[in-house]
Design an enzyme around this catalytic site. Sequence first.
Site, PDB file in Angstrom:
ATOM      1  N   TYR A 173      -4.810  12.974 -10.355  1.00 54.82           N
ATOM      2  CA  TYR A 173      -4.521  11.616 -10.849  1.00 54.82           C
ATOM      3  C   TYR A 173      -3.857  11.687 -12.224  1.00 54.82           C
ATOM      4  O   TYR A 173      -2.768  11.143 -12.440  1.00 54.82           O
ATOM      5  CB  TYR A 173      -5.818  10.794 -10.901  1.00 54.82           C
ATOM      6  N   TYR A 198      -6.745  -5.224 -10.439  1.00 50.25           N
ATOM      7  CA  TYR A 198      -7.574  -5.694 -11.562  1.00 50.25           C
ATOM      8  C   TYR A 198      -6.744  -5.930 -12.833  1.00 50.25           C
ATOM      9  O   TYR A 198      -6.566  -7.069 -13.274  1.00 50.25           O
ATOM     10  CB  TYR A 198      -8.686  -4.664 -11.791  1.00 50.25           C
TER      11      TYR A 198
HETATM   12  N1  LIG Z   1      -8.956   0.396 -14.711  1.00 46.49           N
HETATM   13  C1  LIG Z   1      -8.935   1.337 -15.646  1.00 46.49           C
HETATM   14  O1  LIG Z   1      -9.953   1.583 -16.321  1.00 46.49           O
HETATM   15  C2  LIG Z   1      -7.649   2.101 -15.941  1.00 46.49           C
HETATM   16  C3  LIG Z   1      -7.659   3.063 -16.958  1.00 46.49           C
HETATM   17  C4  LIG Z   1      -6.472   3.757 -17.230  1.00 46.49           C
HETATM   18  C5  LIG Z   1      -5.315   3.477 -16.535  1.00 46.49           C
HETATM   19  N2  LIG Z   1      -5.345   2.560 -15.526  1.00 46.49           N
HETATM   20  C6  LIG Z   1      -4.103   2.310 -14.778  1.00 46.49           C
HETATM   21  O2  LIG Z   1      -3.877   0.912 -14.747  1.00 46.49           O
HETATM   22  C7  LIG Z   1      -3.252   0.521 -13.535  1.00 46.49           C
HETATM   23  C8  LIG Z   1      -4.030  -0.573 -12.850  1.00 46.49           C
HETATM   24  O3  LIG Z   1      -5.354  -0.102 -12.584  1.00 46.49           O
HETATM   25  P1  LIG Z   1      -6.423  -1.025 -11.861  1.00 46.49           P
HETATM   26  O4  LIG Z   1      -7.751  -0.571 -12.311  1.00 46.49           O
HETATM   27  O5  LIG Z   1      -6.035  -2.445 -12.023  1.00 46.49           O
HETATM   28  O6  LIG Z   1      -6.205  -0.570 -10.343  1.00 46.49           O
HETATM   29  P2  LIG Z   1      -6.180  -1.452  -9.002  1.00 46.49           P
HETATM   30  O7  LIG Z   1      -6.357  -0.489  -7.885  1.00 46.49           O
HETATM   31  O8  LIG Z   1      -7.118  -2.601  -9.129  1.00 46.49           O
HETATM   32  O9  LIG Z   1      -4.688  -2.037  -8.985  1.00 46.49           O
HETATM   33  C9  LIG Z   1      -3.579  -1.328  -8.515  1.00 46.49           C
HETATM   34  C10 LIG Z   1      -2.732  -2.288  -7.680  1.00 46.49           C
HETATM   35  O10 LIG Z   1      -1.532  -1.639  -7.264  1.00 46.49           O
HETATM   36  C11 LIG Z   1      -1.312  -1.897  -5.877  1.00 46.49           C
HETATM   37  N3  LIG Z   1      -0.510  -0.763  -5.396  1.00 46.49           N
HETATM   38  C12 LIG Z   1      -0.849   0.543  -5.382  1.00 46.49           C
HETATM   39  N4  LIG Z   1       0.183   1.297  -4.943  1.00 46.49           N
HETATM   40  C13 LIG Z   1       1.210   0.431  -4.692  1.00 46.49           C
HETATM   41  C14 LIG Z   1       2.547   0.609  -4.244  1.00 46.49           C
HETATM   42  N5  LIG Z   1       3.056   1.816  -3.980  1.00 46.49           N
HETATM   43  N6  LIG Z   1       3.308  -0.487  -4.080  1.00 46.49           N
HETATM   44  C15 LIG Z   1       2.831  -1.733  -4.343  1.00 46.49           C
HETATM   45  N7  LIG Z   1       1.578  -1.946  -4.783  1.00 46.49           N
HETATM   46  C16 LIG Z   1       0.769  -0.876  -4.966  1.00 46.49           C
HETATM   47  C17 LIG Z   1      -2.693  -2.019  -5.281  1.00 46.49           C
HETATM   48  O11 LIG Z   1      -2.740  -2.747  -4.072  1.00 46.49           O
HETATM   49  C18 LIG Z   1      -3.441  -2.754  -6.411  1.00 46.49           C
HETATM   50  O12 LIG Z   1      -3.321  -4.149  -6.284  1.00 46.49           O
HETATM   51  C19 LIG Z   1      -3.120   1.804 -12.686  1.00 46.49           C
HETATM   52  O13 LIG Z   1      -1.839   2.312 -12.877  1.00 46.49           O
HETATM   53  C20 LIG Z   1      -4.154   2.729 -13.317  1.00 46.49           C
HETATM   54  O14 LIG Z   1      -3.796   4.085 -13.156  1.00 46.49           O
HETATM   55  C21 LIG Z   1      -6.476   1.863 -15.214  1.00 46.49           C
END
Ligand SMILES: NC(=O)c1ccc[n+]([C@@H]2O[C@H](COP(=O)([O-])OP(=O)(O)OC[C@H]3O[C@@H](n4cnc5c(N)ncnc54)[C@H](O)[C@@H]3O)[C@@H](O)[C@H]2O)c1
Length: 327
Positions: free
Chosen positions: A139, A11
């Site tokens: 987490y 995302y």
């Molecule tokens: N969405 C939120 O509200 C939020 C809030 C705080 C922090 N975050 C952080 O932002 C980042 C993105 O979050 P998101 O909501 O887009 O999550 P998401 O799950 O949509 O995206 C994560 C992506 O990373 C890929 N991925 C995971 N592990 C991997 C690996 N070892 N190698 C290669 N690809 C890998 C997944 O396939 C996915 O496409 C994350 O680090 C999350 O902790 C998100």
Amino acid sequence: MKLLVTGGAGYVGSVCARVMVDAGHDVTVVDNLSTGNRDAVPEGARFVEGDVSAVAEDVLADGDVDGVLHFAAQSLVGESVEAPEKYWYGNVVESLALLEAMRRTGTPRLVFSSTAATYGEPDAVPIVESSPTRPTNPYGATKLAIDHAISSYTVAHGLAAISLRYFNVAGAYAGAGENRRVETHLIPIVLQAALGHRDSVKIFGTDYHTDDGTAVRDYIHVHDLAQAHALALEAAVAGRHALYNLGSGAGFSVRQVIDTCREVTGIDIPVVEAPRRAGDPAVLIASSDKAIDELGWQPVKTALPTIVTDAWEYIRALGDRAHSATA
Ligand SMILES: NC(=O)c1ccc[n+]([C@@H]2O[C@H](COP(=O)([O-])OP(=O)(O)OC[C@H]3O[C@@H](n4cnc5c(N)ncnc54)[C@H](O)[C@@H]3O)[C@@H](O)[C@H]2O)c1
């Protein structure tokens, strides 16, 4: 700049990758598609499928990549409690492999997706960067561990790094938004209920000491978040690890979110009241003053109806591409 975007099929990463491509950067996305979608990788970016630990060093090997935006992670709080090994390996070990690949190839800049979950239950709100870090789940603990590792790499190896601690990211941008196989975020859950993909929305806790009794959270539009990444890439300084909170500075209650979704969609979304979940604080609001002062960040899409409207347009346009609704 020449950039590596890990997690760019997810995302937040896909929206940021799109913003970087649109700004004229040369972008390579690395993603193992564990939670991401291949079709979310923006046109104009190269795509390499695989784990960060397996493929990032190859992408960096030419030694001319200017920076890494590291989004790839496991990020389900509940799952991290039940299967912490998935988080210590998937987040910490994978990120250490990335730091090592960057050190070996001389890649100078890193912007890391940290999280509000590193703070845990706050003593006071709004949460500032100097607030105590006491994560209440694996987490948050793994993200904090990565922040510590990054700090030591900046001191020892001259890496230029910025960690951005996001609060609740929401909304959509240019056809990229939230489309997860397992959804735990409030706004997409409420909108899935509006579409009839769920029977109802559960409100966990109606007896908090807040105006309407439901928990209050800080929502940040994903496009404002992407702008902060662009600024962070420019602002990173060799040998320094800077941390910034990113939120809208305003809190909205669960009921306010549901009411706004009802107004935007025109649908009377059914709700079910349930007891509080263990470990859910009453109020989580970020102070983003440091990012505003030091990075020059100016969030503009802070109104809840704007965030919900963008998410609603995205989710409706998904059609058959929408993953089935599970939480
Ligand atoms: N969405 C939120 O509200 C939020 C809030 C705080 C922090 N975050 C952080 O932002 C980042 C993105 O979050 P998101 O909501 O887009 O999550 P998401 O799950 O949509 O995206 C994560 C992506 O990373 C890929 N991925 C995971 N592990 C991997 C690996 N070892 N190698 C290669 N690809 C890998 C997944 O396939 C996915 O496409 C994350 O680090 C999350 O902790 C998100």
